[in-house]
Structures are given as C-alpha cells and as structure tokens.
Design a protein around this motif. Structure first.
Motif, PDB file in Angstrom:
ATOM      1  N   THR A  31       6.764   8.416  -9.350  1.00 39.25           N
ATOM      2  CA  THR A  31       6.931   7.266  -8.473  1.00 39.25           C
ATOM      3  C   THR A  31       8.410   6.980  -8.259  1.00 39.25           C
ATOM      4  N   SER A  34       9.080   0.586  -5.301  1.00 38.55           N
ATOM      5  CA  SER A  34       7.915  -0.283  -5.440  1.00 38.55           C
ATOM      6  C   SER A  34       7.753  -1.064  -4.141  1.00 38.55           C
ATOM      7  N   GLY A  35       6.616  -1.764  -4.024  1.00 38.30           N
ATOM      8  CA  GLY A  35       6.355  -2.541  -2.817  1.00 38.30           C
ATOM      9  C   GLY A  35       6.381  -1.680  -1.572  1.00 38.30           C
ATOM     10  N   THR A  38       7.611   2.153  -1.796  1.00 43.14           N
ATOM     11  CA  THR A  38       6.952   3.056  -2.746  1.00 43.14           C
ATOM     12  C   THR A  38       6.714   4.445  -2.168  1.00 43.14           C
ATOM     13  N   ARG A 101       3.411  -0.115   0.736  1.00 49.46           N
ATOM     14  CA  ARG A 101       2.506  -1.095   0.119  1.00 49.46           C
ATOM     15  C   ARG A 101       1.101  -0.525  -0.126  1.00 49.46           C
ATOM     16  N   ALA A 104       1.403   1.232  -3.380  1.00 49.44           N
ATOM     17  CA  ALA A 104       1.620   0.265  -4.458  1.00 49.44           C
ATOM     18  C   ALA A 104       0.330  -0.459  -4.836  1.00 49.44           C
ATOM     19  N   ASP A 109       1.256  -3.402 -10.294  1.00 52.25           N
ATOM     20  CA  ASP A 109       2.504  -4.071  -9.948  1.00 52.25           C
ATOM     21  C   ASP A 109       3.562  -4.049 -11.050  1.00 52.25           C
ATOM     22  N   GLU A 110       3.356  -3.262 -12.097  1.00 49.84           N
ATOM     23  CA  GLU A 110       4.376  -3.158 -13.139  1.00 49.84           C
ATOM     24  C   GLU A 110       5.447  -2.161 -12.701  1.00 49.84           C
ATOM     25  N   VAL A 111       6.710  -2.541 -12.880  1.00 51.76           N
ATOM     26  CA  VAL A 111       7.816  -1.652 -12.534  1.00 51.76           C
ATOM     27  C   VAL A 111       8.730  -1.480 -13.739  1.00 51.76           C
ATOM     28  N   ASN A 116      10.928   1.289 -10.324  1.00 49.60           N
ATOM     29  CA  ASN A 116       9.888   2.267  -9.992  1.00 49.60           C
ATOM     30  C   ASN A 116       8.555   1.844 -10.607  1.00 49.60           C
ATOM     31  N   ILE A 117       7.478   2.017  -9.858  1.00 55.85           N
ATOM     32  CA  ILE A 117       6.157   1.620 -10.345  1.00 55.85           C
ATOM     33  C   ILE A 117       5.762   2.428 -11.576  1.00 55.85           C
ATOM     34  N   GLU A 127      10.730   5.940 -17.675  1.00 54.36           N
ATOM     35  CA  GLU A 127      11.785   5.560 -16.745  1.00 54.36           C
ATOM     36  C   GLU A 127      12.883   6.610 -16.853  1.00 54.36           C
TER      37      GLU A 127
END
Length: 170
Positions: A31, A34-35, A38, A101, A104, A109-111, A116-117, A127
């Motif tokens: 990934t 995010s949002g 993504t 989205r 995502a 919704d955790e990043v 990054n998701i 990460e």
C-alpha cells in the motif's frame, strides 16, 4: 539412490512463471498512501534482507501505477495477508483494481507513520522507507528500511500462492 532427471525446456516467460510457481510464496498487499491517494497492489516478490539494519526488498512493475507513488513518497507498507483475505488479494491483483477511496474502503482506516494504509485483518504490517530503487528488467526493486511492525492475530494462517493458486499453511 534417487535418479536425477534433467529436463531442459526452452526458456520463455511462461515457462519461467510455471517454474517459479513451484516455489510457494506469501501473499501481500503493498500500500502507498491513504484516502483518495490510496494505491495498492498484490505482491509476492518480498524478501527479508537484513536484521541490522532491518531491511526488506520488494519488486514492482516499472510501468505500474504504484511505482511512481512509491518513488515520490519514499515509503510504502507491506501487509501480509491471512488465509481469510483471498478476495482482497484477487481484487488488487487485477489491472482494473480499485484505487483511491474505493481501495481504502476495502482495506480499513488504520495508517502507519508515513501515511500508508495498514490492512485490517492482515497477519503483519510493515512500515517501510525506501533506501534504494533499482531498475531490474521490467520491474523496479525497492530496498527499504523497516521503521515499524504491526502484528495481527498470531493464530491466523497466512495466505500462500503455489502452482498458480491460493493455498494455506496448515
């Protein structure tokens, strides 16, 4: 004594793909963002490289959508999928895979600290921050330092790819 059989076939990409399919691999989602930003791909070209410093290597298509996003941001997350996440793997392995989205919403919704998701229900999330990018044939290899690890449910079985299909570890 077991006899050694040396069967040589002409080398082409289809033959090589079939041969490499005999090597079971874990299945991940890479990934970036995010949002609305993504981008996600299904990948099994993941290698643990070093423990000091802690580093991993991934390979992504040079002409793929996610490659310039990783180049620009300098980070990505590796999400090791569980056996229950076969549908997610299939969804993000397609060329017309969801993005932004729409992607995502499928992942949670955790990043991570880099934005990054981290996929809900994944066995592990990493990460990663890019140290080196290297062109290799039709792919780019990203050597990255692991900044953080999120472990999921240790009792979940990882999703595995073998002989062209999904499998699980028993």
């Amino acid at each position: 004594m077991t006899a050694h059989v040396d069967v040589r076939v002409p080398l082409d990409s289809a033959t090589f793909r079939r041969a490499m399919g005999l090597f079971p691999t874990g299945v991940t989602l890479i990934t970036r963002g995010s949002g609305a930003e993504t981008e996600v791909i299904t990948a099994n070209s993941i290698v643990s490289v070093s423990l000091d410093p802690i580093m991993v290597l991934i390979g992504v298509r040079a002409d793929g959508r996610i490659r310039p996003e990783i180049d620009d941001a300098g980070s990505f997350a590796i999400n090791v999928l569980s056996a229950e996440q076969e549908e997610l793997s299939a969804a993000f392995a397609r060329r017309d895979r969801p993005r932004g989205r729409d992607a995502a919403l499928l992942l949670g919704d955790e990043v991570d600290g880099a934005g990054n998701i981290l996929v809900d229900g994944a066995v592990v999330g990493l990460e990663c921050h890019v140290d080196v990018a290297h062109r290799a044939g039709d792919h780019v290899l990203f050597l990255a330092r692991v900044a953080a690890v999120r472990t999921g449910d240790a009792d979940k079985r990882p999703l595995v790819f073998h002989r062209g299909g999904y499998a699980t570890v028993t």
